[in-house]
Structure formats: structure tokens, C-alpha cells
Scaffold this motif. Structure first.
Motif, PDB file in Angstrom:
ATOM      1  N   ALA A  38       2.251   1.842  -3.368  1.00  0.00           N
ATOM      2  CA  ALA A  38       1.220   2.295  -4.307  1.00  0.00           C
ATOM      3  C   ALA A  38       1.000   3.801  -4.147  1.00  0.00           C
ATOM      4  O   ALA A  38       0.730   4.512  -5.107  1.00  0.00           O
ATOM      5  CB  ALA A  38      -0.081   1.531  -4.072  1.00  0.00           C
ATOM      6  N   GLY A  39       1.157   4.297  -2.905  1.00  0.00           N
ATOM      7  CA  GLY A  39       1.002   5.724  -2.662  1.00  0.00           C
ATOM      8  C   GLY A  39       2.232   6.517  -3.058  1.00  0.00           C
ATOM      9  O   GLY A  39       2.146   7.608  -3.604  1.00  0.00           O
ATOM     10  N   TYR A  40       3.398   5.959  -2.790  1.00  0.00           N
ATOM     11  CA  TYR A  40       4.659   6.624  -3.112  1.00  0.00           C
ATOM     12  C   TYR A  40       5.680   5.539  -3.430  1.00  0.00           C
ATOM     13  O   TYR A  40       5.916   4.662  -2.595  1.00  0.00           O
ATOM     14  CB  TYR A  40       5.129   7.482  -1.920  1.00  0.00           C
ATOM     15  CG  TYR A  40       6.333   8.333  -2.246  1.00  0.00           C
ATOM     16  CD1 TYR A  40       6.213   9.443  -3.061  1.00  0.00           C
ATOM     17  CD2 TYR A  40       7.586   7.989  -1.744  1.00  0.00           C
ATOM     18  CE1 TYR A  40       7.320  10.206  -3.378  1.00  0.00           C
ATOM     19  CE2 TYR A  40       8.703   8.756  -2.059  1.00  0.00           C
ATOM     20  CZ  TYR A  40       8.557   9.862  -2.868  1.00  0.00           C
ATOM     21  OH  TYR A  40       9.657  10.622  -3.185  1.00  0.00           O
TER      22      TYR A  40
ATOM     23  N   ASP B 256       0.836  -1.208   0.000  1.00  0.00           N
ATOM     24  CA  ASP B 256       0.000   0.000   0.000  1.00  0.00           C
ATOM     25  C   ASP B 256       0.869   1.256   0.000  1.00  0.00           C
ATOM     26  O   ASP B 256       0.583   2.224  -0.708  1.00  0.00           O
ATOM     27  CB  ASP B 256      -0.926   0.021   1.229  1.00  0.00           C
ATOM     28  CG  ASP B 256      -2.016  -1.051   1.133  1.00  0.00           C
ATOM     29  OD1 ASP B 256      -2.196  -1.608   0.033  1.00  0.00           O
ATOM     30  OD2 ASP B 256      -2.665  -1.330   2.167  1.00  0.00           O
ATOM     31  N   ALA B 257       1.927   1.227   0.812  1.00  0.00           N
ATOM     32  CA  ALA B 257       2.814   2.390   0.889  1.00  0.00           C
ATOM     33  C   ALA B 257       3.439   2.674  -0.474  1.00  0.00           C
ATOM     34  O   ALA B 257       3.481   3.823  -0.926  1.00  0.00           O
ATOM     35  CB  ALA B 257       3.901   2.149   1.941  1.00  0.00           C
TER      36      ALA B 257
END
Ligand SMILES: [Zn+2]
Ligand SMILES: [Zn+2]
Length: 212
Positions: free
Chosen positions: A108-110, A105-106
Motif C-alpha cells: 500500500a505504501g509502495y 501494508d508495504a
């Protein structure tokens, strides 16, 4: 599988594992391996760029430290990319699966796991030795890119590599031979003069000391 039902990410990983093993050559019992482990979307290949390499290092350090029994990296040969190394999580460790999901998830965000680690690695790759800069950044702050040839000339003079009578001199950071221009020659002459003065001065002082 119970965990796959309870943890949606595990279901994604099941699908991902099937896809990611296409083209891989297994040196271990593939069926037994796939029965026990999910492939994680964290891998590096032989030709990994700095970001891929850094993300893999940071994430595997984190997960393998927190889950030493249930997160492992494995390398496989691959017909297209030579080899790759990938992180795997045991199918029965929910906590490890959720930790892996947090990383996914991290990213995917950055897309960079650890900015500082990544830029250090990039710097190392761009500067394999002290006299070359392979950075694509024209503003690279390394000594090679920011050096003043005049300072290099000064140290070449101090080490005796170049004198005022030299035709040309080699700037290590430019990686090039340079002809001494009139201004540089004049500067070398005055440095030489000052050095001679300094030498005479200390010789004079020596003599004074002898007398005393
Ligand atoms: Zn540089
Ligand atoms: Zn230079």
C-alpha cells in the motif's frame, strides 16, 4: 471467530475471501476450503504484468518459506481471466496473518515488493532472445538498443559473413538488411588489407622459423 476479533486484518480477509471467490471455479470442496483458509490479496493471473508476477513470486517465496504449513498458493479457473493463482493463509495462524498484513501494508505504501527482482523480470520479458528488445523505454541499456552498427559490421566481417564485395549485410540487432555505403566498403577494404598483411607477416615468420 476469535482470531478475526483479535486481528482486524483477519476480518478484512474474511470479507476479501468472499469477494475474491466470485467467478472462480472450484475444483475442491469450496465450503471446506473457505472454512479453513483466508484468501490473501496476493495473486497473479495468466496475463500478469511484470510487477504483478514479481510481487507474487517474492511474497509467496517469503511467506511460504516462513509458514510452510499455513500459507499455500492455489490456482483456480476463472471465467474472465482464464486462471489465477492466489496465496491463502490458514485462519488459525495469527503470526502468518500478521506477516501477510505486513506485506499488504508495504504494498500500500509502495507497489513493488522487490525492486531488483521486478526490474530483472521486466528485463527478461522485454528481451526474450539476444537480438530483440521489446522495452518501452527508448533509453533501454540492453546491447540491442545501444549497439553500434559499425561494431556489428566488424564482427560480421571477421566471421566472414560479409566481405568488401558484399552488396548488403544483415545487422542482427537492427533486425534489418543494410546496404553497404561507400564509407563502410572502404573500411571493409582496409580491414581486408590489414588481415592480408597480418597473414603475410605470420607466413613470413613461419618461413623464418623454418630456416632457423
Ligand atoms: Zn532493451
Ligand atoms: Zn544495427
Amino acid at each position: 471467530m476469535r482470531i478475526a476479533k483479535a486481528v482486524p486484518f483477519a476480518e478484512e480477509l474474511a470479507e476479501y475471501s468472499r469477494e475474491s471467490h466470485e467467478g472462480a471455479s472450484f475444483h475442491i470442496d469450496r465450503r471446506a476450503f473457505e472454512g479453513l483458509w483466508y484468501a490473501l490479496p496476493f495473486s497473479r493471473t495468466r496475463d500478469a504484468d511484470a510487477r504483478e508476477e514479481s510481487n507474487f513470486t517474492v511474497i509467496s517465496n517469503d511467506l511460504e518459506t516462513r509458514f510452510p504449513e499455513t500459507v499455500q498458493s492455489h490456482s483456480f479457473g476463472h471465467w474472465a481471466c482464464g486462471w489465477y493463482e492466489r496465496l491463502y493463509v490458514r485462519k488459525d495462524d495469527v503470526a502468518a496473518i500478521l506477516a501477510a498484513q505486513a506485506w499488504a501494508d508495504a504494498l500500500a505504501g509502495y507497489p513493488v515488493a522487490d525492486e531488483e527482482h521486478c526490474s530483472e523480470l521486466e528485463y527478461e520479458r522485454d528481451h526474450p532472445n539476444e537480438t530483440d528488445c521489446y522495452s518501452s523505454d527508448p533509453e533501454c541499456s540492453c546491447p540491442v538498443n545501444t549497439h553500434e552498427c559499425a561494431e556489428m559490421l566488424a564482427s560480421a566481417f571477421e566471421s566472414g559473413e560479409v566481405t568488401k564485395d558484399s552488396e548488403e549485410w544483415y545487422c542482427d540487432f537492427c533486425g534489418d538488411w543494410r546496404e553497404l555505403d561507400a564509407e563502410e566498403r572502404a573500411r571493409l577494404a582496409s580491414w581486408e588489407y590489414r588481415q592480408e598483411c597480418a597473414a603475410l607477416e605470420s607466413a613470413g615468420q613461419m618461413r623464418l622459423l623454418d630456416i632457423a
